[in-house]
Scaffold this motif. Sequence first.
Motif, PDB file in Angstrom:
ATOM      1  N   HIS A 150      -1.891  11.875 -11.958  1.00 29.26           N
ATOM      2  CA  HIS A 150      -2.784  10.748 -11.719  1.00 29.26           C
ATOM      3  C   HIS A 150      -3.175  10.734 -10.033  1.00 29.26           C
ATOM      4  N   LEU A 181       1.305  -4.456   2.503  1.00 27.94           N
ATOM      5  CA  LEU A 181       2.562  -4.365   1.471  1.00 27.94           C
ATOM      6  C   LEU A 181       3.505  -3.095   1.962  1.00 27.94           C
ATOM      7  N   ASP A 202      -3.959   0.122 -10.708  1.00 29.63           N
ATOM      8  CA  ASP A 202      -4.032   1.623 -11.206  1.00 29.63           C
ATOM      9  C   ASP A 202      -2.691   2.219 -11.455  1.00 29.63           C
ATOM     10  N   VAL A 203      -1.464   1.570 -10.717  1.00 31.03           N
ATOM     11  CA  VAL A 203      -0.352   2.128 -10.866  1.00 31.03           C
ATOM     12  C   VAL A 203       0.312   1.726 -12.230  1.00 31.03           C
ATOM     13  N   PHE A 216      -8.953   5.780  -5.456  1.00 25.57           N
ATOM     14  CA  PHE A 216      -8.343   4.831  -5.501  1.00 25.57           C
ATOM     15  C   PHE A 216      -9.005   3.441  -5.029  1.00 25.57           C
ATOM     16  N   HIS A 224       2.477  10.021 -12.739  1.00 22.90           N
ATOM     17  CA  HIS A 224       2.250   9.582 -11.510  1.00 22.90           C
ATOM     18  C   HIS A 224       1.634  10.753 -10.641  1.00 22.90           C
ATOM     19  N   ALA A 244      -4.723   9.049  -3.027  1.00 20.87           N
ATOM     20  CA  ALA A 244      -5.193   9.794  -4.151  1.00 20.87           C
ATOM     21  C   ALA A 244      -6.678   9.499  -4.252  1.00 20.87           C
ATOM     22  N   GLY A 299      -8.152   0.419  -4.955  1.00 17.48           N
ATOM     23  CA  GLY A 299      -7.230  -0.928  -4.771  1.00 17.48           C
ATOM     24  C   GLY A 299      -7.106  -1.111  -3.177  1.00 17.48           C
ATOM     25  N   ASP A 300      -6.197  -2.036  -2.799  1.00 20.45           N
ATOM     26  CA  ASP A 300      -5.838  -2.350  -1.776  1.00 20.45           C
ATOM     27  C   ASP A 300      -4.368  -2.613  -1.326  1.00 20.45           C
ATOM     28  N   THR A 359      -1.642   3.951 -15.146  1.00 17.56           N
ATOM     29  CA  THR A 359      -0.971   5.042 -15.187  1.00 17.56           C
ATOM     30  C   THR A 359       0.295   4.730 -15.715  1.00 17.56           C
ATOM     31  N   PHE A 389       3.149   1.996  -2.580  1.00 15.65           N
ATOM     32  CA  PHE A 389       1.996   2.756  -3.073  1.00 15.65           C
ATOM     33  C   PHE A 389       1.147   3.830  -2.136  1.00 15.65           C
ATOM     34  N   THR A 396       1.780  -5.193  -7.353  1.00 15.03           N
ATOM     35  CA  THR A 396       1.330  -3.861  -7.778  1.00 15.03           C
ATOM     36  C   THR A 396      -0.119  -3.605  -8.089  1.00 15.03           C
ATOM     37  N   PRO A 397      -0.816  -2.654  -7.343  1.00 14.76           N
ATOM     38  CA  PRO A 397      -2.149  -2.377  -7.800  1.00 14.76           C
ATOM     39  C   PRO A 397      -2.276  -2.030  -9.084  1.00 14.76           C
ATOM     40  N   ILE A 455       1.104   7.141  -2.334  1.00 15.77           N
ATOM     41  CA  ILE A 455       0.884   8.153  -2.868  1.00 15.77           C
ATOM     42  C   ILE A 455      -0.462   7.712  -3.590  1.00 15.77           C
ATOM     43  N   TYR A 456      -0.702   6.196  -3.934  1.00 21.94           N
ATOM     44  CA  TYR A 456      -1.873   6.255  -4.519  1.00 21.94           C
ATOM     45  C   TYR A 456      -2.956   5.707  -3.540  1.00 21.94           C
TER      46      TYR A 456
END
Lengths: 653, 653
Positions: free
Chosen positions: A391, B44, A84-85, B37, A388, B34, B39-40, A88, B28, A81-82, B30-31
Amino acid sequence: MAATAKSSFSRAQFESLLKRRFFFTESFEIYRTAPNFQGDNRGLYDYGPPGCALQANIVGEWRNHFVIEENIMELDCTAITPADVLKTSGHVDKFADFMCRDPAKGEYLRADHLVKGVLETRLDNHAKVVAGQGKFTKLDNATVKDFEAILAQLDNYGGPELGELIERYDIRNPNGDGKVLPPVPFNLMFQSTIGPSAAAPIYLRPETAQGQFLNFQKLLEFRRGAMPFASACIGKSYRNEISPRSGLLRVREFLMAEIEHFVDPDTSKSHERFAEIANVQLPLLDRETQLSGSTNVRSVSIVEAVHGKTAAGKALVDNETLGYFLVRIYLYLLKIGADPSRMRFRQHLDNEMAHYASDCWDAELLTSYGWIECVGCADRSAYDLTVHAQHTGSSLHVEVTRPTPIEVDAWQAELDKKVLGPRFKKDAKKIETAVSALDQETLASLADELSQKAVITVPTAEPLANGDSSVQLSGDICTIQKVKRVEHTRKYIPNVIEPSFGIGRILYSVLEHVYWHRPGDVARGVLSLPILVAPTKVLIAPLSNNAALQPVSKNLAARLRRLRIANDVDSSSTSIGKRYARNDELGTPLGVTIDFETVENGSLTLRERDSMAQVRASEDEIVQAICSLVEGRETWADIYKRLPPFTSQGQDE
Amino acid sequence: MAATAKSSFSRAQFESLLKRRFFFTESFEIYRTAPNFQGDNRGLYDYGPPGCALQANIVGEWRNHFVIEENIMELDCTAITPADVLKTSGHVDKFADFMCRDPAKGEYLRADHLVKGVLETRLDNHAKVVAGQGKFTKLDNATVKDFEAILAQLDNYGGPELGELIERYDIRNPNGDGKVLPPVPFNLMFQSTIGPSAAAPIYLRPETAQGQFLNFQKLLEFRRGAMPFASACIGKSYRNEISPRSGLLRVREFLMAEIEHFVDPDTSKSHERFAEIANVQLPLLDRETQLSGSTNVRSVSIVEAVHGKTAAGKALVDNETLGYFLVRIYLYLLKIGADPSRMRFRQHLDNEMAHYASDCWDAELLTSYGWIECVGCADRSAYDLTVHAQHTGSSLHVEVTRPTPIEVDAWQAELDKKVLGPRFKKDAKKIETAVSALDQETLASLADELSQKAVITVPTAEPLANGDSSVQLSGDICTIQKVKRVEHTRKYIPNVIEPSFGIGRILYSVLEHVYWHRPGDVARGVLSLPILVAPTKVLIAPLSNNAALQPVSKNLAARLRRLRIANDVDSSSTSIGKRYARNDELGTPLGVTIDFETVENGSLTLRERDSMAQVRASEDEIVQAICSLVEGRETWADIYKRLPPFTSQGQDE
């Protein structure tokens, strides 16, 4: 039997059985015992064949009982899980325990466990002195009361409070009596990075829920917009416990099965199928009872718990949906072997709830470690979807057409674009977005502010050119007024009821519940697992290793395999009694013996584990009886009534 | 149908269906979309309800087909693995890909993929020029040959060779044409630490196998010492791919199902149940055929492949156990929907095998991405058990009583303890352990050395007091002689045959195999999944949303749920044809419609997905037919023959 088991339960005997029969083992055991191992395998366990089969059966029945029966949409989300998630969701900041370092030993101790352990020991020792049983320190009455009060509300304390208690009562590491450093928070998530640049931090999920929340819109669409609905996820989660103990009950990698039931809060969280289970009685221990200092469980029908009123004028259980799930959890635990007399539903106290929960009931099972939380059933309200959505800017809400449109007074902010553009240039777009994102409550207070100070401050989602994350707007550029608006739809963020199952804890607790031993012989343990979840359903045992018996057992095994009934042939030369005893320990409910009469007339004997009673009949009849038992169409009592009993040979020793 | 599908296959249409029907989605999402973001989330994926149910059914059938049918001992081992374990297994040093950094773009590229992509593009462009189709660079004949030769043996190259090719042919990042830095190895395992001290490094397992090897002794004991036996593990594994592409085929977190079959190498790896499958024909592509430049598949019965001889005088498949598993894999893939005309077993070339494998056959499925390795069936010989036993000093071997004892000549080392103790003090014990651990081969060469140089060097498992990890022993302290010894037992380290299933790759490839569209309408996709694995077995569709039809559909749904048959009620107001079309895309094999005749006389219609044919009968008859189809007792042809056809209403549009 249960009474025998409880009164004479020996955890040492029990755990020795589980390890001897390879229900589970510590992971990487041969490495831990190897010279120069610098690693840490604590809190990591592998399930062996019977443990793994039991787990697969428990999960299989979970799918039947919940996913298929409730038409739940199952997801399989990644554990990676990144960051950022989880930032939040609040886990990066709040999913931590406090720990103290003992510099002398180089050990880390979980602060609340340290306080609990030391104070409990002092109280125990005090009690012994009072009873004249030892030479320990006696405590004065005030201290005893203090300690008891502290232990009763241990979940209330944060790091600073725990540090103060450690200081005040000179609490030290029981291992070596060294002083410990003040508590510091330790985040319980395993951290790593993804991709070759190593720039993107990730965590292993501490729960499966977040993946489900992020897929909310896709789920809603899949369900063609119909509410309420539920999703589920079965998978491993990870918690980097500070100092794992208690065997399978506190581990660092564990299987969870979680349901997220999304519901419109305006429907009073009623449940369509509530009537089906309204009269089921549950053992409840509510918050008020606990606060009154009691742990007495009340047996209450769920309809009374939800729709009746307590003395305080409130319902015991907040709503039908929560009540429905409590019953369904109860029925599930019964099915897989939990003992109802060692089961209760306990409501969380305000201070022990997770940061996202507004109410929570735990299904707890009583074990030799005390009452263990096996299923949490939390009302997470709209917390997760809200944070979520905020964010990411994604829509995680439901929009429904109103039966009749309504006219509403609404605050509305307007920007004078002729002034906005020239004054803010590239930032203008970001400011527009920020203003249009303001909710009614904020608009109301900003309107007030604007009328008083003629200038307001509005936060922006993205930083502005000058690096600021908010902007000042004066009355010449922004006006906020109350207007009449016709609303054809209603938007809402669903509330979430979350039944969350710790499969490993359930598995361990059920094993304790079904464990007993033959009267008078602690070495002859039995696991009375329901046939539904028993790892192996049938032991096939030729009475001797005479070659004539082999084809019969081989063919019977193949026949049962075709029916997908897990069986094991034991042709070893040990006595039939020893082979039965081994399978009693494995929880195998049925045993078929093959003897010379089988070769002569094709008849077999069938033995039931708990009663050790046997019947004898033709192979077809025996196979039919096995199927009937496995599928739950008949009980052993039914079979024993209709097939001829057998008593002459192949008995238990 | 299959032919239609293949000739007009559009990956865009197909993937759009899978995403629209929520078989899977990027995790992820929706991340990623966003703002800000960092991340990577590449590589996944989450499975949505149909993907997850399909996966659960594929895994469930895997358990039936392998674990129950072959009486395999299933384990559930942790993904978290101490670094020491994977150091011993060779993964820390060897489980890496080479990557090149493009400093201009800040991108990392997998070196072999970079070379492959660029050379293939150059060859494609060359071909276009030759065909007069574009203005690209023409290549000279020698270069074309060079490129083709390089591509044919790409798996042969390590980092330095790839770097040389990149230099020689000026291979650049296709994104921006920037020069890349020389290849460096990148280990593909996710790394973290366990426990509060953060001193203990761990990895997420890249395969499930190691946990099984470490439990070898416990498994052997559980099987009461009987060989051969197999263990299995189904669980997530993790590979931190440099630059994941190809959707579900190259991901960073994935479900594996692995079998480790342990066998005595002295039994020629024969298999007890080989005769049962001896005549099954397999599509084989062996090493020699590939080396001759051909990819022609031969259809050969497995008995011929194992017990016949090729022109080169060798068997095509090395032994019965390997052959048995190849057939069982084949039958499994057929059962869950793979198209036999797009399936082959390809033997690995020497240079492409994993560091632990001595032979390997892949079950490959043909997809729009080419032939995809879905199941690897490797002979890992005794590699893993040997290295773990050496590292830990644990016993990971089998000891069997010989039918008759044998006398053997054996090298034996003796230490003169009177000299040893005084000279080496605290190290004496470690030296004794080191000398007693020497195997026969080493002893033989040390005996030789001792006779020539009068001094030998012996490595020690633990470092000595002076920090050395070996010791010099002279002839006065150590003698090595050949002695006669009677051996009553035989010790051996089992060999391992490992069928290893990538469940995600199988799932994706099978979906491509069962996908087609109604003739003349690419928008009407169908997934002809076998009923065994179809996510939902039955769609229940009331013909209109008249209230009179609701109770019937509700009751039917409940009745099917009680039979544990996954079903979905679609009472939406869309036309019946559209509801069928949606369920064709979901792979739902059966549809029941409820209309006003149902209310009158209780009859229902049952529609089959592929033929769109319908029958009409009473609810009992229809439910009985559904059960019979789900349990595989009848085919649709059988049902269609015995129940009255229905043609009047509720047709596909």
